[in-house]
Every structure is written in C-alpha cells, then in structure tokens.
Scaffold this active site. Structure first.
Site, PDB file in Angstrom:
ATOM      1  N   GLU A   1     -35.636  -6.806 -25.996  1.00  0.00           N
ATOM      2  CA  GLU A   1     -34.247  -6.626 -26.452  1.00  0.00           C
ATOM      3  C   GLU A   1     -33.327  -7.666 -25.818  1.00  0.00           C
ATOM      4  O   GLU A   1     -32.220  -7.350 -25.369  1.00  0.00           O
ATOM      5  CB  GLU A   1     -33.751  -5.202 -26.138  1.00  0.00           C
ATOM      6  N   VAL A   2     -33.784  -8.898 -25.794  1.00  0.00           N
ATOM      7  CA  VAL A   2     -33.080  -9.956 -25.062  1.00  0.00           C
ATOM      8  C   VAL A   2     -31.723 -10.299 -25.688  1.00  0.00           C
ATOM      9  O   VAL A   2     -30.846 -10.856 -25.034  1.00  0.00           O
ATOM     10  CB  VAL A   2     -34.003 -11.200 -24.925  1.00  0.00           C
TER      11      VAL A   2
END
Ligand SMILES: [Zn+2]
Length: 207
Positions: free
Chosen positions: A91-92
């Site tokens: 979930e960068v």
C-alpha cells in the site's frame, strides 16, 4: 588496474495495478520465495490500511505475511536492522514523497526492496509517489484485475457512492454514504474527467 569493488547495491521492484489485481498476493509470493532462499526479510504496510489486521500484509485470497504497520517513512529506516536483505512495502501509495529517498537509501545499502501499490486513484490520476517509484525501479510488474461488468482485463478502480459512480471532485471521505470499490476495464469505468479536462483547457486558454 582494476577499480576498487564497492559493496554491491540492491534493487527496487515495483508491483502496481488497480484494486483486486493481486498486488499484495504477488508481494507475499516474492517475500516467501526470499524466505525459502534463507534471506532475511521484513515487511511494512501503511497503518491507514485497516483492511483486516494491522500486523500482517493480507491478500484478498487470505494469504498473509507478518508486517510492521507504520505511518511515517522514517520508521521504515528505524525499524530495519542491518541484517535484513529483502524489504517488502505494501500500500505504498499512502506514503508521502519522502518514501523515495528512503527507498533509494535502502537500495544503496544493498537491500532488495519490493513495493506494491495502486498506480491510479479512483479518479484515474497517478497515485502519490508511485510514478516516481516506477521511474527509479529496476523491475516493474503491472497487474490487471478482471472487470466485474464485462470480464475484460481491468486497469481501473471504480469508486461507487450509494451504487453510483463517484464524481471527480467528490471528497475522499464521505460521512453517511455507503461507498465501495470495484475493478473495471477502460470501457466500463466511469468518471467525469472530461469535465475536468474541459475546465482545465478553458483555464489554460484564458491565460
Ligand atoms: Zn468492462
């Protein structure tokens, strides 16, 4: 005379795509392969993502791997001991642009960094630090989901509010409305971006 050999650098792999495209699944698969190869691995995720639990990266199929949930990129550096060889970050897209120097630092320290994230937000706009991360990556994997409407390859994340496609300028957080997301192909995806483009062009022409 040979050049003095420095410590070898690491690498950056980016896994991107829409929601439901299997990004977390692919990240977990690569981290588990590293573990089989007896490499020291560590996983992080943004603590905004409270999909199921904050101590694991979890795919939609239920596969999981232990992870630190952090809200600042500095914690990634602080929590990474020297012996770690492979770092996964899920979930960068939720991290600030400060993730870029952190990733570059980890790579220069010889670590293999594998990150996964949404490439586009629900408006179809490139998400946060992802475009820059794609540009500096050694290896890129773009995954597609399956369009829930027609079964074609889906590259978009459709946001629905009370069952209707969300508008470009709808607020990110809507109190009291029921919202959900689904994977859609370019043909089935709906956003009023044409209004946005038209307004933008009018503004440019008036300058
Ligand atoms: Zn479709």
């Amino acid at each position: 005379m040979f050049l003095k050999k420095n410590k070898p650098k690491g690498s950056l792999e980016v896994i991107c795509g829409s929601m439901f495209s299997g990004k977390s699944e692919e990240l977990i698969r690569r981290l588990k392969r590293s573990q089989i190869a007896k490499q020291n691995t560590l996983a992080f995720k943004h603590n905004l993502d409270d999909r199921k639990t904050i101590e694991y990266v979890i795919s939609h199929s239920g596969n999981k791997i232990k992870a630190f949930a952090v809200d600042t990129v500095k914690l990634i550096l602080d929590l990474t001991p020297p012996e770690i060889e492979v770092i996964g970050i899920d979930e960068v897209q939720f991290f600030s642009m400060d993730i870029i120097p952190v990733v570059l630092k980890l790579v220069s320290m010889g670590k293999k960094v594998i990150i996964a994230g949404l490439d586009l937000d629900f408006r179809g706009i490139p998400f946060g630090p992802i475009p820059a991360l794609l540009a500096i990556a050694d290896k890129i994997t773009k995954l597609n989901a399956i369009c829930v409407r027609c079964g074609a390859e889906a590259q978009h994340t459709q946001r629905l509010i009370d069952g209707i496609p969300a508008k470009f300028h709808d607020p990110i957080v809507l109190v009291g409305a029921e919202e959900c997301y689904e994977a859609r192909c370019r043909n089935c995806y709906s956003i009023d971006i044409h209004d946005f483009i038209e307004k933008y062009e009018q503004k440019q022409n008036s300058i």
